[in-house]
Design an enzyme around this catalytic site. Structure first.
Site, PDB file in Angstrom:
ATOM      1  N   GLU A  32      -5.258   1.882   2.618  1.00  0.00           N
ATOM      2  CA  GLU A  32      -5.131   0.711   3.481  1.00  0.00           C
ATOM      3  C   GLU A  32      -5.237   1.072   4.955  1.00  0.00           C
ATOM      4  O   GLU A  32      -5.698   0.266   5.755  1.00  0.00           O
ATOM      5  CB  GLU A  32      -3.794   0.009   3.208  1.00  0.00           C
ATOM      6  CG  GLU A  32      -3.665  -1.382   3.822  1.00  0.00           C
ATOM      7  CD  GLU A  32      -3.151  -1.390   5.255  1.00  0.00           C
ATOM      8  OE1 GLU A  32      -3.247  -2.444   5.915  1.00  0.00           O
ATOM      9  OE2 GLU A  32      -2.646  -0.340   5.722  1.00  0.00           O
ATOM     10  N   GLU A  33      -4.810   2.283   5.317  1.00  0.00           N
ATOM     11  CA  GLU A  33      -4.713   2.671   6.727  1.00  0.00           C
ATOM     12  C   GLU A  33      -6.015   3.234   7.294  1.00  0.00           C
ATOM     13  O   GLU A  33      -6.002   3.892   8.327  1.00  0.00           O
ATOM     14  CB  GLU A  33      -3.589   3.700   6.909  1.00  0.00           C
ATOM     15  CG  GLU A  33      -2.191   3.196   6.552  1.00  0.00           C
ATOM     16  CD  GLU A  33      -1.645   2.194   7.560  1.00  0.00           C
ATOM     17  OE1 GLU A  33      -2.384   1.794   8.481  1.00  0.00           O
ATOM     18  OE2 GLU A  33      -0.474   1.813   7.431  1.00  0.00           O
ATOM     19  N   ASP A  65      -0.314   4.386   1.006  1.00  0.00           N
ATOM     20  CA  ASP A  65      -0.715   5.404   1.974  1.00  0.00           C
ATOM     21  C   ASP A  65      -0.047   5.187   3.322  1.00  0.00           C
ATOM     22  O   ASP A  65       0.472   4.111   3.628  1.00  0.00           O
ATOM     23  CB  ASP A  65      -2.233   5.433   2.137  1.00  0.00           C
ATOM     24  CG  ASP A  65      -2.814   4.118   2.644  1.00  0.00           C
ATOM     25  OD1 ASP A  65      -2.320   3.052   2.219  1.00  0.00           O
ATOM     26  OD2 ASP A  65      -3.766   4.147   3.458  1.00  0.00           O
ATOM     27  N   HIS A 102       0.830  -1.209   0.000  1.00  0.00           N
ATOM     28  CA  HIS A 102       0.000   0.000   0.000  1.00  0.00           C
ATOM     29  C   HIS A 102       0.864   1.259   0.000  1.00  0.00           C
ATOM     30  O   HIS A 102       1.963   1.291   0.570  1.00  0.00           O
ATOM     31  CB  HIS A 102      -1.007   0.011   1.150  1.00  0.00           C
ATOM     32  CG  HIS A 102      -0.416   0.023   2.518  1.00  0.00           C
ATOM     33  ND1 HIS A 102      -0.002   1.175   3.145  1.00  0.00           N
ATOM     34  CD2 HIS A 102      -0.201  -0.973   3.407  1.00  0.00           C
ATOM     35  CE1 HIS A 102       0.448   0.887   4.354  1.00  0.00           C
ATOM     36  NE2 HIS A 102       0.344  -0.409   4.538  1.00  0.00           N
TER      37      HIS A 102
END
Length: 360
Positions: free
Chosen positions: A132-133, A74, A72
């Site tokens: 993703e976060e 981010d 990811h």
């Protein structure tokens, strides 16, 4: 602002630094996705697909098997830890900066190998994705799984999540719920007229405080669970008896159960509480019994461990693709203000993946 340019002929450490210096907090991945797309489009052996702020690059070599390597783009919010820098502590070199551990070092290794390895032993799908976060429903892998699942197809998948350059199989699932209690609002000077909802939360807090999390063996790996209050709210003023109180609870459950089974366990623990599901993410079994997984583990060395945190291996597992976590960085340093990744782990992951993909 000029568009950042990624030089993928540089070392994986220098690429990590370049990625860390491009701010990419969740919801603001456009600039880094543009840089990644521009860089990988220069590799003639890759088909490149852009889907939102996700970049997918694939080989089409006619190999018998396909593997997926994903990471990811981010990060959690920056906390004064950008721009990046390199510093040595106790004779070990570290790259400091937001995202160095979670997980731009892993992405850097993948980017370098994606453009350099034009003839791996398997066909490869490389995926660098956004969101993703944050809450699971915003994750772009989830979106692609729903709208273009063929892009995630493979015989084996590796997530570049931080594992200190060790293989970690599967992952715990995650369930977040709100437990609510209700009462009757009244003036605090005449409290006997009302019914205090916050006080009604006490039994639930006692259950949480006394709860003994289990460690559960799944396919030879021991997954430790956790059930914790992560937030509490209630009350509207200093002189009012509250008529509602809420505890925010997070249950991290082993991959021996589904998220529905995890929710049933929570309902059994709090039968008298109103329960609202806030977020749910399935667990994933280790995935180490697949032949490609065994070959990968043999190539990179070491002994597989369980993944306690949730990762997107669960999305691949749900599609029938066995998946593991493998990336540089100590996961205990993820999201911290002093986030830093040991540079020797970046080199180790690059070497391990390179040897495996080339069969050396």
């Amino acid at each position: 602002m000029p568009q950042p340019v990624l030089d993928l002929t540089a070392s994986s450490i220098d690429i990590t630094r370049a990625l860390c210096d491009i701010p990419s907090e969740s919801g603001h991945e456009g600039q880094i996705a543009d840089a990644v797309e521009a860089a990988v489009r220069q590799a003639e052996h890759l088909e490149v697909i852009r889907d939102g702020d996700t970049v997918i690059a694939r080989t089409h070599l006619g190999r018998d098997q396909r593997v997926v390597l994903a990471g990811h783009l981010d990060t959690v919010p920056i906390a004064g830890n950008v721009p990046s820098h390199v510093e040595t502590i106790d004779d070990r070199e570290y790259l400091w900066g937001r995202g160095s551990v979670d997980m731009k070092a892993g992405v850097a290794v993948q980017l370098k190998l994606a453009v350099e390895l034009s003839a791996p032993l398997v066909d490869v799908t490389w995926i660098w994705y956004d969101h993703e976060e944050v809450a699971a429903e915003l994750n772009s892998l989830g979106r692609i799984a729903r709208t273009r699942p063929e892009l995630l197809a493979g015989d084996f998948a590796i997530l570049g999540e931080p594992t200190s350059a060790q293989v970690e199989g599967g992952c715990n699932g995650s369930l977040r719920v709100e437990l609510r209690a209700f009462g009757t609002r009244a003036h605090s000077g005449r409290a006997w007229v009302g019914e205090n909802a916050i006080h009604k939360l006490a039994p639930a807090l006692a259950v949480l405080a006394d709860y003994q999390p289990k460690t559960i063996d799944v396919d030879g790996l021991a997954y430790r669970e956790g059930l914790n209050a992560v937030g509490i709210t209630g009350g509207i003023a200093g002189n009012v008896i509250p008529d509602e109180g809420m505890i925010h609870v997070n249950y991290r459950f082993a991959p021996d159960k589904t998220v529905d089974e995890a929710l049933e366990h929570v309902r059994d623990l709090f039968p008298d509480m109103e329960i609202t599901v806030v977020d749910r993410a399935e667990s994933a079994r280790p995935g180490l019994d697949a032949p490609l997984a065994q070959q990968f583990l043999a190539a990179v060395g070491g002994q597989a461990k369980p993944k306690y945190g949730w990762t997107d291996v669960a999305r691949f597992s749900a599609l029938g693709v066995p998946a593991v976590n493998y990336g540089p960085g100590d996961p205990l340093k993820a999201h911290t203000d002093d986030e830093r990744c040991a540079t020797d782990e970046i080199r180790a992951c690059e070497t391990g993946l390179r040897h495996w993909l080339l069969g050396e």
